[in-house]
Design a protein around this motif. Structure first.
Motif, PDB file in Angstrom:
ATOM      1  N   ALA A 164      15.793 -14.340  37.819  1.00 20.98           N
ATOM      2  CA  ALA A 164      14.375 -14.620  38.085  1.00 20.98           C
ATOM      3  C   ALA A 164      13.491 -13.769  37.179  1.00 20.98           C
ATOM      4  O   ALA A 164      12.480 -14.235  36.646  1.00 20.98           O
ATOM      5  N   ILE A 165      13.892 -12.533  36.979  1.00 18.87           N
ATOM      6  CA  ILE A 165      13.116 -11.650  36.099  1.00 18.87           C
ATOM      7  C   ILE A 165      13.094 -12.204  34.679  1.00 18.87           C
ATOM      8  O   ILE A 165      12.045 -12.264  34.028  1.00 18.87           O
ATOM      9  N   LYS A 166      14.241 -12.631  34.218  1.00 19.97           N
ATOM     10  CA  LYS A 166      14.315 -13.222  32.875  1.00 19.97           C
ATOM     11  C   LYS A 166      13.416 -14.449  32.780  1.00 19.97           C
ATOM     12  O   LYS A 166      12.656 -14.604  31.823  1.00 19.97           O
TER      13      LYS A 166
ATOM     14  N   GLN B 201      10.867 -15.294  34.554  1.00 20.10           N
ATOM     15  CA  GLN B 201       9.446 -14.948  34.599  1.00 20.10           C
ATOM     16  C   GLN B 201       8.970 -14.404  33.261  1.00 20.10           C
ATOM     17  O   GLN B 201       7.884 -14.731  32.796  1.00 20.10           O
ATOM     18  N   PHE B 202       9.810 -13.590  32.644  1.00 17.65           N
ATOM     19  CA  PHE B 202       9.409 -13.046  31.350  1.00 17.65           C
ATOM     20  C   PHE B 202       9.270 -14.155  30.312  1.00 17.65           C
ATOM     21  O   PHE B 202       8.311 -14.191  29.537  1.00 17.65           O
TER      22      PHE B 202
ATOM     23  N   THR C 221       5.711 -15.077  28.300  1.00 12.82           N
ATOM     24  CA  THR C 221       5.582 -14.642  26.910  1.00 12.82           C
ATOM     25  C   THR C 221       6.039 -15.676  25.890  1.00 12.82           C
ATOM     26  O   THR C 221       5.795 -15.500  24.698  1.00 12.82           O
TER      27      THR C 221
END
Lengths: 149, 149
Positions: free
Chosen positions: A113-115, A117-118, A122
């Motif tokens: 999820a972090i990936k 979102q990044f 970006t």
DNA sequence: TCCTTATTGCAAATCATTTGCAACTATCAT
DNA sequence: ATGATAGTTGCAAATGATTTGCAATAAGGA
């Protein structure tokens, strides 16, 4: 027994050679449940054959790394020596105990999820991620509590 | 202007001295929006005063690190040189572009959940965490697409 | 068994960082 | 201002981790 076997297979497949040195290094790596530095691995290996040289350790490790059979990592606490992780393929993450320097592997789907979102924020493409948690492992924490009364 | 100011304050507070070398290094670090290696920082600093020596860079950087004003990190791609992050205090994470080696900072509250889950599962105490994502930054990704047609 | 060529041990090289030291210079007290 | 004190600098040499060149050795196939 896992790394040895796989490495053996690949050595035969290419035009490389299985030497006694390599066999000992692979077996030692298999038997180890830690993430050793080259120097630490050398120590273990030399218990079996004390003539094996550090450069042979490095060469074997680098080949295994190129084959994707181990990963080299530098953790941010414990000096600047690389630690070699005879990792099961697939991403996994690490906890490093700042007291006893044990390395514990773990997994957590939230990293995906972090990936995501990044990437979303970006426009980057994320290929892989490294997560390292630092702290006190369960044992050291208990020891500390006991000591403190 | 931020790091310089804070560093100045602390230099006066302790029994240290503000030298022209230090001032140049601090100002350069302030003006930089990247996470330089010691060598890269030296390059920039020497544009102002070419007599400043690498060891002075290191000494200043180590002092700043001890003061918590910069963080030294070794990323797992780009060779084994430390990169110095003139970080805002507080945990934050990094993305490293494997093409242009740009370092992008980000934050994500899910990391707290990962820490909490690890603590729960293992009984460890997590003090801080490092998350580094590797991939292609937005610009390099676009460039690659354009190039590929 | 012999040949070819990968691999080894060793020493020296390299890269990143640190340290000892004599010369230098902020800073503080006078 | 002036001098004394002790922090700081540049340089060279040391250190720690890893790599590389090379001659000697030894797998593994013909």
């Amino acid at each position: 027994m896992d790394l040895s076997l796989e490495a053996d297979k690949r050595i035969r497949a290419s035009h490389r050679r299985m030497t006694p040195q390599r066999r000992i290094i692979l077996e030692t790596l298999d038997a180890l449940d830690i993430h050793p530095t080259a120097e630490e691995l050398l120590g273990r290996v030399q218990e079996v054959d004390s003539s094996i040289h550090l450069s042979t350790i490095y060469r074997t490790l680098r080949w295994l790394e190129a084959e994707g059979l181990v990963q080299a990592r530098i953790f941010n606490d414990d000096r600047r020596a690389e630690r070699f992780d005879p990792a099961a393929p697939g991403e996994h993450y690490h906890f490093v105990c700042q007291e006893c320097h044990a390395v514990i592997e773990f997994n957590n789907l939230l990293v995906n999820a972090i990936k995501a979102q990044f990437e979303l924020h970006t426009g980057a493409r994320v290929d892989f991620g490294s997560v390292v948690l630092y702290g006190l492992c369960g044992d050291c924490r208990k020891a500390l509590l006991a000591e403190a009364g």
